[in-house]
Design a protein around this motif. Structure first.
Motif, PDB file in Angstrom:
ATOM      1  N   ASP A 130       0.712  -1.127   0.025  1.00 46.51           N
ATOM      2  CA  ASP A 130      -0.138  -0.078   0.093  1.00 46.51           C
ATOM      3  C   ASP A 130       0.711   1.448   0.056  1.00 46.51           C
ATOM      4  O   ASP A 130       0.375   2.430  -0.258  1.00 46.51           O
ATOM      5  N   GLU A 131       2.018   1.021   0.389  1.00 42.00           N
ATOM      6  CA  GLU A 131       3.088   2.458   0.517  1.00 42.00           C
ATOM      7  C   GLU A 131       3.618   2.628  -0.627  1.00 42.00           C
ATOM      8  O   GLU A 131       4.722   3.399  -0.665  1.00 42.00           O
ATOM      9  N   LEU A 179       0.487  21.018  -3.046  1.00 43.05           N
ATOM     10  CA  LEU A 179      -0.156  20.769  -1.896  1.00 43.05           C
ATOM     11  C   LEU A 179      -0.071  19.203  -2.036  1.00 43.05           C
ATOM     12  O   LEU A 179       0.459  18.223  -1.226  1.00 43.05           O
ATOM     13  N   PHE A 180      -0.289  18.773  -3.054  1.00 42.45           N
ATOM     14  CA  PHE A 180      -0.305  17.146  -3.279  1.00 42.45           C
ATOM     15  C   PHE A 180       1.301  16.603  -3.310  1.00 42.45           C
ATOM     16  O   PHE A 180       1.705  15.652  -3.295  1.00 42.45           O
ATOM     17  N   LYS A 185       3.577  17.738  -1.454  1.00 42.16           N
ATOM     18  CA  LYS A 185       3.997  17.666  -0.029  1.00 42.16           C
ATOM     19  C   LYS A 185       3.704  16.200   0.506  1.00 42.16           C
ATOM     20  O   LYS A 185       4.212  15.751   1.268  1.00 42.16           O
ATOM     21  N   ALA A 186       2.375  15.813  -0.060  1.00 40.59           N
ATOM     22  CA  ALA A 186       1.829  14.463   0.539  1.00 40.59           C
ATOM     23  C   ALA A 186       2.422  13.404   0.108  1.00 40.59           C
ATOM     24  O   ALA A 186       2.420  12.461   0.807  1.00 40.59           O
ATOM     25  N   ASP A 187       3.378  13.534  -0.932  1.00 40.85           N
ATOM     26  CA  ASP A 187       4.045  12.393  -1.244  1.00 40.85           C
ATOM     27  C   ASP A 187       3.331  10.958  -1.654  1.00 40.85           C
ATOM     28  O   ASP A 187       3.284  10.096  -1.043  1.00 40.85           O
ATOM     29  N   LEU A 188       2.269  11.169  -2.562  1.00 37.29           N
ATOM     30  CA  LEU A 188       1.448  10.201  -2.826  1.00 37.29           C
ATOM     31  C   LEU A 188       1.609   8.898  -2.885  1.00 37.29           C
ATOM     32  O   LEU A 188       2.912   8.690  -3.879  1.00 37.29           O
ATOM     33  N   THR A 189       0.833   7.951  -2.420  1.00 32.76           N
ATOM     34  CA  THR A 189       1.314   6.385  -2.681  1.00 32.76           C
ATOM     35  C   THR A 189       0.269   6.089  -4.285  1.00 32.76           C
ATOM     36  O   THR A 189      -0.665   6.671  -4.392  1.00 32.76           O
ATOM     37  N   GLN A 207      -1.942   3.689  -3.965  1.00 30.80           N
ATOM     38  CA  GLN A 207      -3.179   3.821  -3.323  1.00 30.80           C
ATOM     39  C   GLN A 207      -3.958   4.896  -3.308  1.00 30.80           C
ATOM     40  O   GLN A 207      -5.295   5.054  -3.554  1.00 30.80           O
ATOM     41  N   GLU A 208      -3.198   5.914  -2.770  1.00 30.88           N
ATOM     42  CA  GLU A 208      -4.030   7.198  -2.651  1.00 30.88           C
ATOM     43  C   GLU A 208      -4.474   7.847  -4.036  1.00 30.88           C
ATOM     44  O   GLU A 208      -5.413   8.377  -3.967  1.00 30.88           O
ATOM     45  N   LEU A 264      -7.418   6.525  -4.992  1.00 32.45           N
ATOM     46  CA  LEU A 264      -8.701   6.946  -4.190  1.00 32.45           C
ATOM     47  C   LEU A 264      -9.033   8.173  -4.438  1.00 32.45           C
ATOM     48  O   LEU A 264     -10.240   8.528  -4.746  1.00 32.45           O
ATOM     49  N   LEU A 265      -8.037   9.353  -4.967  1.00 35.64           N
ATOM     50  CA  LEU A 265      -8.556  10.440  -5.220  1.00 35.64           C
ATOM     51  C   LEU A 265      -9.015  10.508  -6.690  1.00 35.64           C
ATOM     52  O   LEU A 265      -9.918  11.213  -6.700  1.00 35.64           O
ATOM     53  N   GLY A 319     -10.936   8.339  -7.770  1.00 37.07           N
ATOM     54  CA  GLY A 319     -12.307   7.698  -7.851  1.00 37.07           C
ATOM     55  C   GLY A 319     -13.220   8.760  -7.347  1.00 37.07           C
ATOM     56  O   GLY A 319     -14.462   9.026  -7.834  1.00 37.07           O
ATOM     57  N   ILE A 320     -12.796   9.859  -6.095  1.00 35.23           N
ATOM     58  CA  ILE A 320     -13.867  10.887  -5.717  1.00 35.23           C
ATOM     59  C   ILE A 320     -13.805  11.941  -6.910  1.00 35.23           C
ATOM     60  O   ILE A 320     -14.745  12.406  -7.109  1.00 35.23           O
TER      61      ILE A 320
END
Lengths: 268, 268
Positions: free
Chosen positions: B190-191, B231-232, B234-238, B240-241, B244-245, B247-248
């Motif tokens: 997941d990471e 912003l994203f 900084k979040a260092d997206l995986t 999985q993330e 998810l995003l 999908g939204i």
């Protein structure tokens, strides 16, 4: 609550005063006293008590030794939410890892994060749960990240005050390191870290929006919200970013309303 | 005295078993129990007691919680010389520095030294003095170096067990460092960090969505997209993330389409 650390200590009193330790639902008053002593030995001065089970108590003052001033200054509040309402960074100490999907830091990383944020003007809370049961899942949801002391997996039962001592020690080392660095970085007004309350407002609106756009489709919303909380915790949102994200959500909600009025109508 | 640490712990049992903690002339039996607990939580198992004032005592066992096996195994001897007779490195913890001319180390340095010596097959002792008066000058003469916890100079009165906890914690970190030096950490599926292409796919869909929900309202989209990219980042997206995003966003786009069909229709 604003007791500064002594100015003759080599730490920055302003930075140290932005670090608070929050004890939630502590069962043994002796641990509260021992935690106060642990904080004071490490040059920290702010303790907040959330619904302690047996307090005030003589045992707390006895174990605090010369740190009874910290106990006297410690506010007692009813909920963790109240204790961290004005905080920009909330770190929850957990005995067991992976109970909730929070980013997890070792004490040293956590101290660097906490002191970095406090140096930039943010309010920081380090939260410790009940002796036996720790923090509830709801309480952990209020935390931006978890701190895990890498204990012996066969016997990880650190005493509460001992855990406070380890974290306070790492905070002090990080503060001393910061004190020897020459200049602090000025913070751009757009870079003001978002307060805990504003971030929670964003998450509430995010939850409403996911409902409105029918994102869950019958699934339980918990897992998605946990992952989203973790994602945005990593982003370390600024006030400006929270406003931007909430503007987007407002427009998505508006579309969902229009779709509900007209869209559903066109299907009937 | 040779109780090894559990083999299921990730530490080297042989190395950890060469580290002993010696408490000299302890006054309060509760502190002996709390020290045993501190050691066991950090995967250490060897405690030696030199002339404790009030021992054995129920209070010691009570405060040891589940670490009473360490107490049971702890030899009680008459002098520090006896406790460290077979040691290759003896480190004395001192509250105040410079009382005798010993080289002085911070806890982290001391732990590195101690673990280094134990890894090389040496016996190592970490010595803690009396609650009120510490180690005598004669006892300090038996030490090869001093360890000083950098406490608040205005209030340096660490509880004995708290000092043991800090040193045991640093020992554990040094032991874990030695243990992981060889093996790399596996990444949880997941990471997995999101690939550049997937992140760009997300930003393209985000741009389309902002158009669809009429977020810009005539303003140029550049500034908002720049802020969102930042912003994203900084979040260092995986991976999985990103899923998810996206999908939204897909659901928000669906709502905008429905709103366009029905919503606009209902206004016309």
């Amino acid at each position: 609550m604003n007791t500064p650390v002594s100015p003759t200590d080599s730490l920055s009193p302003a930075t140290a005063a932005r670090l608070r330790v929050v004890l939630v639902g502590t069962q043994h008053p002796g641990n509260i006293g021992a935690a106060a002593r642990a904080l004071k030995t490490m040059g920290l001065a702010r303790l907040v008590l959330v619904a302690p089970e047996d307090y005030p108590a003589e045992e707390a003052y006895r174990r605090a030794a010369g740190a009874d001033d910290l106990l006297g200054d410690a506010p007692v509040v009813a909920t963790l939410a109240e204790a961290v309402a004005d905080c920009h960074l909330v770190l929850g100490c957990t005995a067991r890892s992976r109970r909730v999907q929070l980013e997890e830091h070792a004490p040293r990383q956590a101290a660097a994060l906490a002191v970095g944020r406090a140096t930039a003007g943010g309010e920081v809370a380090l939260v410790f749960g009940r002796e036996r049961t720790g923090l509830s899942n709801e309480e952990l949801q209020l935390c931006h990240a978890a701190v895990h002391i890498p204990a012996n997996p066969e016997y990880s039962s650190l005493n509460l005050a001992a855990a406070v001592q380890v974290l306070a020690y790492e905070m002090r080392l990080a503060l001393l390191e910061g004190a020897t660095a020459t200049t602090a970085e000025p913070v751009h007004p757009d870079e003001t870290p978002a307060s805990h309350a504003h971030v929670e407002g964003f998450f509430a609106q995010l939850g409403d929006t996911l409902d409105a756009i029918d994102f869950h489709k019958g699934r339980t919303p918990d897992s998605a919200m946990r992952k989203l909380r973790r994602l945005f915790a990593k982003a370390d949102l600024t006030e400006q970013e929270v406003r931007l994200l909430r503007g987007i959500l407002a427009d998505a909600q508006r579309m969902a309303r229009l779709a509900g009025q007209g869209g559903t109508g066109s299907l009937s």
